[in-house]
Motif scaffolding. Structure first.
Motif, PDB file in Angstrom:
ATOM      1  N   PRO A 150       0.826  -1.210   0.000  1.00  0.00           N
ATOM      2  CA  PRO A 150       0.000   0.000   0.000  1.00  0.00           C
ATOM      3  C   PRO A 150       0.865   1.266   0.000  1.00  0.00           C
ATOM      4  N   GLY A 151       0.352   2.300  -0.665  1.00  0.00           N
ATOM      5  CA  GLY A 151       0.989   3.623  -0.624  1.00  0.00           C
ATOM      6  C   GLY A 151       2.327   3.726  -1.330  1.00  0.00           C
ATOM      7  N   GLN A 152       2.575   2.857  -2.303  1.00  0.00           N
ATOM      8  CA  GLN A 152       3.862   2.876  -3.002  1.00  0.00           C
ATOM      9  C   GLN A 152       3.611   3.198  -4.478  1.00  0.00           C
ATOM     10  N   GLU A 153       4.466   4.024  -5.084  1.00  0.00           N
ATOM     11  CA  GLU A 153       4.381   4.308  -6.519  1.00  0.00           C
ATOM     12  C   GLU A 153       4.561   2.999  -7.297  1.00  0.00           C
ATOM     13  N   LYS A 154       3.562   2.681  -8.140  1.00  0.00           N
ATOM     14  CA  LYS A 154       3.583   1.389  -8.827  1.00  0.00           C
ATOM     15  C   LYS A 154       3.843   1.533 -10.319  1.00  0.00           C
ATOM     16  N   PHE A 155       4.530   0.572 -10.886  1.00  0.00           N
ATOM     17  CA  PHE A 155       4.661   0.441 -12.335  1.00  0.00           C
ATOM     18  C   PHE A 155       3.898  -0.811 -12.747  1.00  0.00           C
ATOM     19  N   SER A 156       2.995  -0.698 -13.722  1.00  0.00           N
ATOM     20  CA  SER A 156       2.447  -1.906 -14.335  1.00  0.00           C
ATOM     21  C   SER A 156       3.500  -2.410 -15.328  1.00  0.00           C
ATOM     22  N   PHE A 157       3.404  -3.682 -15.706  1.00  0.00           N
ATOM     23  CA  PHE A 157       4.370  -4.210 -16.668  1.00  0.00           C
ATOM     24  C   PHE A 157       4.271  -3.472 -18.006  1.00  0.00           C
ATOM     25  N   SER A 158       3.039  -3.237 -18.471  1.00  0.00           N
ATOM     26  CA  SER A 158       2.904  -2.563 -19.770  1.00  0.00           C
ATOM     27  C   SER A 158       3.368  -1.112 -19.679  1.00  0.00           C
ATOM     28  N   GLY A 159       3.110  -0.456 -18.531  1.00  0.00           N
ATOM     29  CA  GLY A 159       3.570   0.918 -18.347  1.00  0.00           C
ATOM     30  C   GLY A 159       5.088   1.011 -18.351  1.00  0.00           C
ATOM     31  N   PHE A 160       5.737   0.111 -17.627  1.00  0.00           N
ATOM     32  CA  PHE A 160       7.200   0.131 -17.552  1.00  0.00           C
ATOM     33  C   PHE A 160       7.800  -0.262 -18.903  1.00  0.00           C
ATOM     34  N   LYS A 161       7.148  -1.189 -19.603  1.00  0.00           N
ATOM     35  CA  LYS A 161       7.608  -1.585 -20.945  1.00  0.00           C
ATOM     36  C   LYS A 161       7.627  -0.372 -21.882  1.00  0.00           C
ATOM     37  N   ALA A 164       2.277 -30.948 -31.804  1.00  0.00           N
ATOM     38  CA  ALA A 164       2.763 -29.649 -32.295  1.00  0.00           C
ATOM     39  C   ALA A 164       4.017 -29.263 -31.518  1.00  0.00           C
ATOM     40  N   VAL A 165       4.750 -28.277 -32.059  1.00  0.00           N
ATOM     41  CA  VAL A 165       5.898 -27.706 -31.350  1.00  0.00           C
ATOM     42  C   VAL A 165       5.590 -26.229 -31.108  1.00  0.00           C
ATOM     43  N   LEU A 166       5.803 -25.792 -29.882  1.00  0.00           N
ATOM     44  CA  LEU A 166       5.539 -24.402 -29.521  1.00  0.00           C
ATOM     45  C   LEU A 166       6.645 -23.508 -30.102  1.00  0.00           C
ATOM     46  N   ASP A 167       6.284 -22.294 -30.505  1.00  0.00           N
ATOM     47  CA  ASP A 167       7.272 -21.336 -31.012  1.00  0.00           C
ATOM     48  C   ASP A 167       8.433 -21.177 -30.029  1.00  0.00           C
ATOM     49  N   PRO A 168       9.655 -20.992 -30.530  1.00  0.00           N
ATOM     50  CA  PRO A 168      10.778 -20.762 -29.603  1.00  0.00           C
ATOM     51  C   PRO A 168      10.674 -19.387 -28.928  1.00  0.00           C
ATOM     52  N   ILE A 169      11.308 -19.253 -27.758  1.00  0.00           N
ATOM     53  CA  ILE A 169      11.402 -17.966 -27.064  1.00  0.00           C
ATOM     54  C   ILE A 169      12.615 -17.242 -27.632  1.00  0.00           C
ATOM     55  N   LYS A 170      12.383 -16.070 -28.208  1.00  0.00           N
ATOM     56  CA  LYS A 170      13.457 -15.407 -28.947  1.00  0.00           C
ATOM     57  C   LYS A 170      14.275 -14.436 -28.100  1.00  0.00           C
ATOM     58  N   GLY A 171      13.683 -13.798 -27.110  1.00  0.00           N
ATOM     59  CA  GLY A 171      14.413 -12.815 -26.306  1.00  0.00           C
ATOM     60  C   GLY A 171      14.661 -11.515 -27.050  1.00  0.00           C
ATOM     61  N   ASP A 172      15.724 -10.816 -26.683  1.00  0.00           N
ATOM     62  CA  ASP A 172      15.973  -9.487 -27.255  1.00  0.00           C
ATOM     63  C   ASP A 172      17.470  -9.148 -27.238  1.00  0.00           C
ATOM     64  N   SER A 173      18.321 -10.129 -27.541  1.00  0.00           N
ATOM     65  CA  SER A 173      19.759  -9.845 -27.548  1.00  0.00           C
ATOM     66  C   SER A 173      20.219  -9.540 -28.972  1.00  0.00           C
ATOM     67  N   LYS A 174      21.278  -8.756 -29.083  1.00  0.00           N
ATOM     68  CA  LYS A 174      21.755  -8.343 -30.412  1.00  0.00           C
ATOM     69  C   LYS A 174      22.210  -9.532 -31.252  1.00  0.00           C
ATOM     70  N   ARG A 185       8.187 -10.172 -19.888  1.00  0.00           N
ATOM     71  CA  ARG A 185       7.065  -9.224 -19.981  1.00  0.00           C
ATOM     72  C   ARG A 185       7.546  -7.838 -20.412  1.00  0.00           C
ATOM     73  N   LEU A 186       8.721  -7.443 -19.950  1.00  0.00           N
ATOM     74  CA  LEU A 186       9.213  -6.090 -20.233  1.00  0.00           C
ATOM     75  C   LEU A 186       9.919  -6.000 -21.576  1.00  0.00           C
ATOM     76  N   LEU A 187      10.604  -7.062 -21.985  1.00  0.00           N
ATOM     77  CA  LEU A 187      11.486  -6.966 -23.153  1.00  0.00           C
ATOM     78  C   LEU A 187      11.181  -7.988 -24.235  1.00  0.00           C
ATOM     79  N   GLY A 188      10.325  -8.959 -23.936  1.00  0.00           N
ATOM     80  CA  GLY A 188      10.053 -10.004 -24.920  1.00  0.00           C
ATOM     81  C   GLY A 188       9.078  -9.537 -25.990  1.00  0.00           C
ATOM     82  N   SER A 189       9.126 -10.163 -27.151  1.00  0.00           N
ATOM     83  CA  SER A 189       8.132  -9.873 -28.189  1.00  0.00           C
ATOM     84  C   SER A 189       7.684 -11.202 -28.768  1.00  0.00           C
ATOM     85  N   TRP A 190       6.380 -11.402 -28.881  1.00  0.00           N
ATOM     86  CA  TRP A 190       5.846 -12.681 -29.377  1.00  0.00           C
ATOM     87  C   TRP A 190       4.417 -12.509 -29.873  1.00  0.00           C
TER      88      TRP A 190
END
Lengths: 190, 190
Positions: free
Chosen positions: A116-127, B157-167, A185-190
């Motif tokens: 309670p009472g703490q500044e919060k970041f949602s995952f999508s907000g921080f992303k 089926a095979v699930l998509d691989p987890i790609k991450g975000d590295s260069k 959640r913060l950096l992945g894309s899928w």
């Protein structure tokens, strides 16, 4: 690589709450070095800091890192060396930020329960912040039974807890899993 | 709890590919029991199976489970007991499915890289299936350097691989992190 804001991860071993709610320092474990280093490397995190006030504990980490970076481990498993490239030790957060070259990075804490009472970041907000801002952020994970409330109150923000999907709201992820899920959640894309 | 389809997770130790690409059986590690059990428990997975053809390896798991379920560990850390409630051992996949009571569950494999010519599930596609279907699914993770191509070809089926975000597209997540991220993508809400 849409992200612009520099991001580092730290695993804090003091000040930490134990099972009884007492402030303590926890031991560093070998799996916390490797598993979290690999997740950080996969998601392109700039630095992963293991933070402990005792030199003896940090020397244990340095011996493990030496083995895999330049010792027998480097020949046996070169991919493990690659994973450990950006791992560093530090006695406290200011010295970690100094080593990173980002002394003014904003500290974002993580916890399994809402405070309670703490500044919060949602995952999508921080992303979005990480994609749009250029301010550096240090994302902190606790060990033992988590970061202290005092510590979290002094952070820039606290990230939303990971809730999962169990009927009884069981939330005892190991810290290695918590780091992996947060980074995805913060950096992945899928 | 939107999910309707029964879902179980299995960690396979044979047949597995080693560093040289040879088929082998891997050893069960203690952290694979605990970390993955806790992630499965947090995301409400019905069963977590450790699969190994050797009884000696499964007996090691049973000794660990006994310690935390009924031994000293249960008194010291009751939350760990809760995490291990749904963990089981099996010598192979059919016997795991039999223990689960879902002999006809569909087998979905996971891998760090895309395989040509294999029926694929995207994370969002599989998530929808789990929410809308009622067919049971067993999600399989490999150890060592991953599941064999022959094994995956025989899966539903095979699930998509987890790609991450590295260069450099580094993808060497530990299996404990891979399970956690997959469960969060399939069952998490945030």
């Amino acid at each position: 690589m849409k992200r612009k804001a520099p991001l580092a991860v730290a695993l804090l071993h003091y000040p930490i709450v134990d099972r009884q709610g007492t402030v303590c320092a926890t031991n560093i474990t070998n799996f916390d070095i490797h598993d979290i280093a690999r997740s950080c490397r996969v998601y392109g995190v700039e630095k992963y800091f293991l933070i402990h006030p005792m030199q003896e504990q940090l020397m244990f980490v340095e011996r493990v890192l030496d083995h895999w970076r330049t010792g027998e481990g480097a020949r046996m498993n070169p991919m493990r060396r690659t994973a450990l490239t950006d791992v560093e030790t530090a006695t406290d957060i200011p010295s970690a930020l100094h080593k990173w070259g980002q002394p003014n990075a904003r500290i974002v804490a993580t916890h399994a329960r809402q405070l309670p009472g703490q500044e919060k970041f949602s995952f999508s907000g921080f992303k979005s912040i990480l994609e749009e801002d250029s301010d550096p952020y240090l994302l902190i994970f606790g060990t033992g039974f988590g970061l202290t409330q005092d510590f979290m109150r002094n952070c820039y923000a606290v990230l939303d807890p990971i809730k999962g999907d169990s009927k009884d709201d069981y939330r005892h992820l190991c810290v290695r899993s918590a780091v992996s899920i947060c980074l995805d959640r913060l950096l992945g894309s899928w």
